[in-house]
Design an enzyme around this catalytic site. Structure first.
Site, PDB file in Angstrom:
ATOM      1  N   THR A  13      40.774  31.593  40.780  1.00  0.00           N
ATOM      2  CA  THR A  13      40.434  30.219  41.162  1.00  0.00           C
ATOM      3  C   THR A  13      41.668  29.388  41.480  1.00  0.00           C
ATOM      4  O   THR A  13      41.612  28.488  42.322  1.00  0.00           O
ATOM      5  CB  THR A  13      39.617  29.553  40.038  1.00  0.00           C
ATOM      6  OG1 THR A  13      38.417  30.299  39.820  1.00  0.00           O
ATOM      7  CG2 THR A  13      39.238  28.124  40.391  1.00  0.00           C
ATOM      8  N   THR A  90      40.160  33.758  35.829  1.00  0.00           N
ATOM      9  CA  THR A  90      39.881  33.601  34.401  1.00  0.00           C
ATOM     10  C   THR A  90      38.800  34.541  33.861  1.00  0.00           C
ATOM     11  O   THR A  90      38.753  34.793  32.657  1.00  0.00           O
ATOM     12  CB  THR A  90      39.466  32.151  34.092  1.00  0.00           C
ATOM     13  OG1 THR A  90      38.299  31.812  34.856  1.00  0.00           O
ATOM     14  CG2 THR A  90      40.601  31.182  34.428  1.00  0.00           C
ATOM     15  N   ASP A  91      37.939  35.078  34.736  1.00  0.00           N
ATOM     16  CA  ASP A  91      36.840  35.909  34.236  1.00  0.00           C
ATOM     17  C   ASP A  91      37.333  37.174  33.537  1.00  0.00           C
ATOM     18  O   ASP A  91      36.727  37.620  32.555  1.00  0.00           O
ATOM     19  CB  ASP A  91      35.897  36.293  35.369  1.00  0.00           C
ATOM     20  CG  ASP A  91      35.005  35.145  35.809  1.00  0.00           C
ATOM     21  OD1 ASP A  91      34.945  34.133  35.088  1.00  0.00           O
ATOM     22  OD2 ASP A  91      34.368  35.256  36.873  1.00  0.00           O
ATOM     23  N   LYS A 163      37.703  33.787  26.687  1.00  0.00           N
ATOM     24  CA  LYS A 163      37.082  32.713  27.473  1.00  0.00           C
ATOM     25  C   LYS A 163      35.771  32.331  26.802  1.00  0.00           C
ATOM     26  O   LYS A 163      34.872  33.161  26.656  1.00  0.00           O
ATOM     27  CB  LYS A 163      36.853  33.160  28.913  1.00  0.00           C
ATOM     28  CG  LYS A 163      36.370  32.050  29.837  1.00  0.00           C
ATOM     29  CD  LYS A 163      36.262  32.528  31.287  1.00  0.00           C
ATOM     30  CE  LYS A 163      35.823  31.379  32.199  1.00  0.00           C
ATOM     31  NZ  LYS A 163      35.729  31.810  33.618  1.00  0.00           N
TER      32      LYS A 163
END
Length: 328
Positions: A13, A90-91, A163
């Protein structure tokens, strides 16, 4: 003297913009464009930019993670480089960061960073997160701490961070122990240290490792599928303290008999698994059967660890000892 950092851009992102035709965010920015958003960065560090890739986080595979590891090691071996930063979606950030942490044995800081908002959104956090990562990587206090994840001005250990939310800027947390420190006024402040960390000397990975989540009434069919499909290891997110429905026990037994390591972790957010319960499917029975206990690791990290260990050895007892080292 200004320190020199290598920043390896892999995508995510932090490198995305909103596409008006698709009405969705897509990879768009290159490394130089992102670095250009940082103000006065030349006063803090001399930056070498590496455009490795521009991949969405779910496109990152374990083999790509290994490739990134080799690139990081190449930069760490350069005596002119004082630290390395990896930008990442970030996933799967925690998986890449944890793999790097298990592989890298260097005193130089290694920091993984990303963004929750793309460049087109109000409040784009990519620049602030990357700035905080740079401040972390140039600090002498960040040496010998393993791989760090820096997001939202918090510094977490790669071995402990996860996360926790799909959209919050403070999504990356260490639920069990809390952050190592914070970045405040361009300065890194540490509140605690990692007591011990494990480095696995593995030259390759075994990608055929499955992750199964146990739920009420589950049977052995998914385990049997993994066995029949040639999987070399199985991680099960068990219930509570490390317990399974009794219908899953035959599958676990078959896997172990075929020299396929079975690692038990908990589907709970915090707490470690242990051989507490002795009923059918309880942790004590599974432990006696040969199941490996994964401490307080979440399933996705336990899978990464098992991949690396199986890349080093397929001896069941050695796999067990390596996996449980420092956990019990």
């Amino acid at each position: 003297m200004t320190k020199k950092l290598a920043i390896i851009f892999t995508g995510g992102t932090i490198s995305m913009k909103f596409d008006p035709e698709l009405h969705a965010a897509i990879p768009a920015l290159n490394a130089d464009e992102i670095v250009s958003t940082l103000k006065n960065i030349e006063d803090i560090a001399d930056v070498e930019v590496i455009n490795y890739a521009n991949l969405p986080s779910p496109h990152i595979t374990p083999s790509i993670m290994m490739d990134v590891y080799h690139l990081v090691m190449e930069k760490l071996a350069d005596p002119t480089i004082d630290g390395v930063i990896v930008t990442h979606g970030t996933d799967t950030m925690e998986e890449t960061a944890y793999m790097l942490d298990l592989l890298i044995d260097s005193p130089k800081p290694v920091v993984v960073v990303g963004a929750m908002r793309n460049f087109s959104e109000l409040g784009y956090d990519g620049a602030s997160n990357l700035s905080a990562a740079i401040c972390t990587a140039v600090s002498d206090r960040s040496r010998d701490k393993g791989v760090l994840v820096v997001m939202n001005n918090e510094v977490n250990a790669a071995s402990q961070v996860t996360k926790t939310n799909t959209l919050s800027l403070d999504t990356f947390k260490s639920p069990e122990f809390g952050a190592l420190g914070i970045v405040d006024n361009d300065e890194i402040i540490y509140y605690r240290s990692i007591v011990s960390r494990q480095v696995i000397g593995s030259k390759k990975i075994e990608e055929k490792v499955a992750l199964i989540k146990a739920v009420a009434g589950m049977e052995s069919d998914m385990i049997d599928f993994c066995i029949d499909s040639g999987y070399k290891g199985i991680v099960i997110e068990a219930m509570g303290r490390g317990n399974l429905p009794p219908q899953m026990v035959p599958g676990v037994k078959r896997a172990i008999e075929k020299n396929i390591p079975v690692v038990l972790v908990s589907r709970c957010n915090t707490g470690r698994v242990l051989y507490t319960y002795g009923y059918e499917g309880g942790g004590k029975q599974l432990r006696d059967m040969g199941a490996i206990l994964g401490g307080n690791l979440p399933g996705q990290k336990a899978r990464i660890k098992l991949m690396l260990i199986l890349g080093r050895t397929t001896d069941y007892q050695e796999v067990k000892e390596l996996f449980e080292l420092n956990l019990y």
